[in-house]
Design an enzyme around this catalytic site. Structure first.
Site, PDB file in Angstrom:
ATOM      1  N   HIS A   1      -7.394  -5.910   0.847  1.00  9.30           N
ATOM      2  CA  HIS A   1      -6.216  -5.078   1.125  1.00  9.30           C
ATOM      3  C   HIS A   1      -5.471  -5.511   2.388  1.00  9.30           C
ATOM      4  O   HIS A   1      -4.483  -4.904   2.754  1.00  9.30           O
ATOM      5  CB  HIS A   1      -6.677  -3.617   1.276  1.00  9.30           C
ATOM      6  CG  HIS A   1      -5.594  -2.598   1.118  1.00  9.30           C
ATOM      7  ND1 HIS A   1      -5.020  -2.290  -0.110  1.00  9.30           N
ATOM      8  CD2 HIS A   1      -4.974  -1.791   2.018  1.00  9.30           C
ATOM      9  CE1 HIS A   1      -4.117  -1.347   0.050  1.00  9.30           C
ATOM     10  NE2 HIS A   1      -4.059  -1.024   1.330  1.00  9.30           N
TER      11      HIS A   1
ATOM     12  N   ASP B   1      -9.976  -5.654  -3.381  1.00  5.98           N
ATOM     13  CA  ASP B   1      -9.384  -4.565  -2.594  1.00  5.98           C
ATOM     14  C   ASP B   1     -10.323  -3.368  -2.613  1.00  5.98           C
ATOM     15  O   ASP B   1     -10.681  -2.858  -3.682  1.00  5.98           O
ATOM     16  CB  ASP B   1      -8.022  -4.187  -3.182  1.00  5.98           C
ATOM     17  CG  ASP B   1      -7.214  -3.290  -2.277  1.00  5.98           C
ATOM     18  OD1 ASP B   1      -7.767  -2.268  -1.808  1.00  5.98           O
ATOM     19  OD2 ASP B   1      -6.042  -3.594  -2.032  1.00  5.98           O
TER      20      ASP B   1
ATOM     21  N   SER C   1       0.821  -1.199   0.000  1.00  9.10           N
ATOM     22  CA  SER C   1       0.000   0.000   0.000  1.00  9.10           C
ATOM     23  C   SER C   1       0.865   1.263   0.000  1.00  9.10           C
ATOM     24  O   SER C   1       1.615   1.483  -0.955  1.00  9.10           O
ATOM     25  CB  SER C   1      -0.965  -0.043   1.192  1.00  9.10           C
ATOM     26  OG  SER C   1      -1.961   0.941   1.083  1.00  9.10           O
TER      27      SER C   1
END
Length: 277
Positions: free
Chosen positions: A255, A222, A146
């Site tokens: 995620h 995600d 991320s």
């Protein structure tokens, strides 16, 4: 440097350390897994940069990388995501301030005093790892998740001679074009978008930065895929630049570290292949 913990795992040692950082002007904490090795042997190093709200502990406790690192003889280093402590500025939002350093050297007040994560990751911490551990600093790879995927891509692209391999999980590939990045880069660097480009993987590639290849995994489930991550922008930049991009959209994954831990061992093996002596 102070050792905070040490645990035997998968035929190696998982340690957590704290040290005074000149780059940030604070104490910084990092974790490091060192597989067993013959005396005098130096092992390649894989850097793992974490995402928003994380510390070194998230991947250390949830990443499930140690078996792969032990198998392939790879050290894994996981730094913190920002300076912390008394006198360090913060923001009440989760996506700015402490826990959200974005791997930049801030130039705007009040952040510029302590938020020098680029210098910390590119210069200070590698020097410490090379001096204190059995690390072959001529064989380094970098990955992250991320915000940390953004960090891995940008640091790798800016330092192609240092990193033999670069990968990422769910990276923010073009922070200058998405809300997370626009907020952070404005706050840390100011309104001049030209100053943002060295912290934006897509912009760096557009401006001529090159690495031989990239590996990127992102989950199709995600929740940040369409608004914050935009993997298609990296596809286009790499295609135009002739960079070999393996971008895998993993069906049904989100995620979280359930996703990262599923594929982190695979990334370790991919890096190890490229970090052979």
């Amino acid at each position: 440097m102070e050792q905070l913990s040490s645990n035997r795992s998968h035929g190696g040692m998982q340690g957590v350390y704290r040290h005074a950082s000149a780059a940030t002007g604070t104490d910084m904490t990092f974790s490091i897994f060192v597989p067993d090795h013959a005396p005098g042997t130096k092992l390649p190093v894989l850097w793992y940069l974490s995402g928003l709200t994380c510390t070194h502990a998230n991947v250390t406790e949830k990443g499930e990388y140690r078996q792969a690192c032990a198998e392939h003889g790879v050290i894994l280093v996981a730094p913190d995501t920002s300076p912390r402590g008394e006198g360090v500025p913060d923001d009440e939002a989760y996506d700015f301030g402490q826990g959200a350093g974005f791997y930049v050297d801030a130039t705007e007040a009040p952040w510029a005093t302590h938020f020098s994560m680029r210098s910390y990751i590119e210069q200070e911490l590698p020097a410490l790892i090379g001096a204190e551990f059995s690390a072959d600093m001529d064989r380094q790879g970098i990955t992250g998740h991320s915000m940390g995927g953004h960090g891995a891509l940008t640091i790798g692209l800016r330092n192609p001679g240092r990193f033999r391999s670069v990968s990422a999980f769910s990276p923010i590939v073009a922070p200058g074009q998405v809300p997370w990045g626009q907020k952070a880069l404005t706050g840390y660097l100011g309104e001049d978008r030209a100053a943002w480009r060295e912290y934006d993987a897509v912009a760096l590639i557009e401006d001529g930065a090159r690495v031989p290849e990239l590996l990127v995994d992102t989950g199709t489930a995600d929740q940040f895929l369409e608004v914050q991550l935009k993997p298609e922008l990296l596809d286009g930049a790499c295609r135009n630049a002739g960079i070999a991009l393996t971008q895998r959209l993993q069906p049904g994954y989100d995620h979280s570290y359930y996703f990262v831990s599923t594929f982190l061992g695979d990334h370790v093996a991919w890096h190890a292949e490229r970090l052979k002596a």
